[in-house]
Design a protein around this motif. Structure first.
Motif, PDB file in Angstrom:
ATOM      1  N   ASN A  14       0.828  -1.205   0.000  1.00 43.57           N
ATOM      2  CA  ASN A  14       0.000   0.000   0.000  1.00 43.57           C
ATOM      3  C   ASN A  14       0.867   1.261   0.000  1.00 43.57           C
ATOM      4  O   ASN A  14       0.541   2.250  -0.675  1.00 43.57           O
ATOM      5  N   LYS A  15       1.986   1.237   0.739  1.00 41.38           N
ATOM      6  CA  LYS A  15       2.877   2.400   0.764  1.00 41.38           C
ATOM      7  C   LYS A  15       3.472   2.680  -0.611  1.00 41.38           C
ATOM      8  O   LYS A  15       3.565   3.833  -1.041  1.00 41.38           O
ATOM      9  N   VAL A  16       3.876   1.615  -1.303  1.00 44.43           N
ATOM     10  CA  VAL A  16       4.466   1.786  -2.637  1.00 44.43           C
ATOM     11  C   VAL A  16       3.416   2.307  -3.609  1.00 44.43           C
ATOM     12  O   VAL A  16       3.687   3.205  -4.422  1.00 44.43           O
ATOM     13  N   VAL A  17       2.191   1.777  -3.525  1.00 43.88           N
ATOM     14  CA  VAL A  17       1.114   2.237  -4.400  1.00 43.88           C
ATOM     15  C   VAL A  17       0.825   3.713  -4.156  1.00 43.88           C
ATOM     16  O   VAL A  17       0.696   4.505  -5.101  1.00 43.88           O
ATOM     17  N   LYS A  18       0.741   4.116  -2.880  1.00 44.96           N
ATOM     18  CA  LYS A  18       0.473   5.522  -2.559  1.00 44.96           C
ATOM     19  C   LYS A  18       1.574   6.427  -3.092  1.00 44.96           C
ATOM     20  O   LYS A  18       1.308   7.547  -3.539  1.00 44.96           O
TER      21      LYS A  18
END
Length: 424
Positions: free
Chosen positions: A72-76
């Motif tokens: 999720n952090k990478v996507v954000k």
């Protein structure tokens, strides 16, 4: 609880004014030591020790979130880029900040389906380099996420109202509220796009650009001024026809035995009247047992409103001023270990609401958790595809080995036959 929030929001009286003096049920219980053994026990609260015991199941609930949170952090990070695209090498440079332990190429290989890789130029004069962009499947998820947020907007509004209603002066730092948006399920742009839609409820004051802006509650809704504890007691009273006093569910973890002094303190403390976190607490002494009761009530309500019924202790500490927490507030979680659990997973203290979990599973799931569930399914789908690809490659390699072995046997038999012919 969640259904009650939605129902109460629909019956909102937007014209009611903010009230800092709502009907108080606070009780003054401050006798001196000379006149009461109760107060003597309360006065020595700082000296009372409760043993901390590891809860493997609640720790496991936190551990399960590591993989999807990293994705999720990478996507954000990519979504924050213009056009939702980023050169792969730029993302590689941010790997340490994102706490990605492997190279981005390895991360992409392990989590297929999140991004598409293509070649493009950073500048018109440079050679093409690998870029990342949102995949079709990830875009479908983002569309579903928006729909879920739209469907549950009133729930988010209710949570914001309740957070402000518990605050001193009904005001909180906009920056701090932004820091807890993930814990409560607020959208990333809630300050810009959600708050302006409800001028009858919220007022944003100050200078957002300078980080000195505040969110203020405009109108007080009595329907929101009811905690989970009070709602539970009310539902039980309606079901049984007997007036049930609001109280905490206390369940000590297995193997924890309290000393006699602590048992007596807990018994006397539990007998104090419940103090709603929505009541005006300005007249309470910070060191009083009532303030301890109110503080536990605030933490209970905050964790109940959060998505996962748990929050990092340092994040809760950011609201010390707004919620009138003492500097030693983390001790509340260990002192009341039958209500809370303090996990040390991930190198950070996390306060967990015990009653919200059955083993390592949440009991009452927030509707906004559907977003997390769909994202996890997207990540797992990519993992299944990768496992299938690895399996096919392994089978292909094994078939190649078998074919080579068969050819070697065939070649060996032919050479043997030729050798026999020469001998004859």
């Amino acid at each position: 609880m969640l259904s009650a929030l939605k129902a109460s929001l629909l019956s909102r009286n937007s014209s009611s004014a903010v009230s800092t003096n709502s009907s108080s049920v606070l009780h003054t219980f401050l006798p001196s030591c000379s006149g009461s053994n109760h107060w003597c026990r309360f006065a020595s609260i700082s000296s009372l020790k409760v043993p901390w015991r590891k809860d493997r199941q609640l720790d496991e609930a936190i551990e399960q979130d590591k993989a999807w949170r990293l994705c999720n952090k990478v996507v954000k990070e990519v979504l924050n880029e213009p056009g939702h695209v980023i050169p792969l090498r730029y993302l590689e440079k941010r790997r340490e900040r994102l706490r990605v332990a492997v190279k981005i190429e390895t991360f992409l290989d392990r989590n297929p389906g999140l991004f598409d890789v293509y070649l493009d130029k950073i500048k018109p004069t440079t050679l093409p380099v690998p870029f990342l962009r949102v995949s079709g499947r990830l875009q479908s998820f983002l569309d579903e996420e928006k729909q879920i947020r739209d469907d549950n907007e009133q729930l988010v509004v209710a949570k914001l109202c309740k957070l402000l209603m518990m605050c001193k002066n009904k005001v909180a730092s906009a920056e701090k509220l932004g820091d807890v948006k993930r814990e409560f399920g607020f959208p990333n742009d809630f300050m810009c796009n959600l708050i302006p839609k409800y001028p009858n409820l919220f007022r944003l004051v100050g200078s957002p650009d300078e980080g000195k802006s505040y969110l203020e509650l405009v109108s007080w809704n009595p329907a929101f001024a009811k905690s989970v504890i009070e709602q539970r007691a009310e539902e039980a009273s309606n079901l049984t026809g007997i007036r049930i006093r609001p109280s905490f569910n206390v369940k000590l973890p297995k193997g924890v035995l309290l000393k006699k002094e602590m048992r007596e303190w807990v018994r006397d403390w539990m007998e104090l009247p419940y103090i709603s976190p929505y009541e005006d607490a300005s007249q309470l002494d910070q060191a009083s047992p009532e303030m301890e009761k109110r503080t536990v009530g605030v933490f209970h309500e905050l964790l109940s409103l959060s998505l996962l019924k748990r929050m990092p202790v340092p994040i809760l500490g950011k609201f010390k001023e707004e919620y009138r927490f003492s500097n030693a507030f983390p001790n509340v979680f260990t002192r009341h270990s039958g209500i809370f659990y303090t996990s040390l997973k991930g190198g950070i203290k996390t306060a967990v609401l015990r009653e919200a979990y059955e083993n390592d599973q949440l009991i009452d799931r927030d509707p906004l958790l559907a977003i997390k569930d769909k994202f996890i399914e997207l990540v797992k789908e990519g993992h299944r595809e990768r496992e299938e690809q690895v399996r096919l490659k392994r089978e292909a390699a094994q078939n190649d080995k078998k074919q080579v072995a068969a050819e070697d046997v065939h070649l060996g038999s032919e050479q043997g036959s030729e050798s026999c012919d020469e001998t004859i």
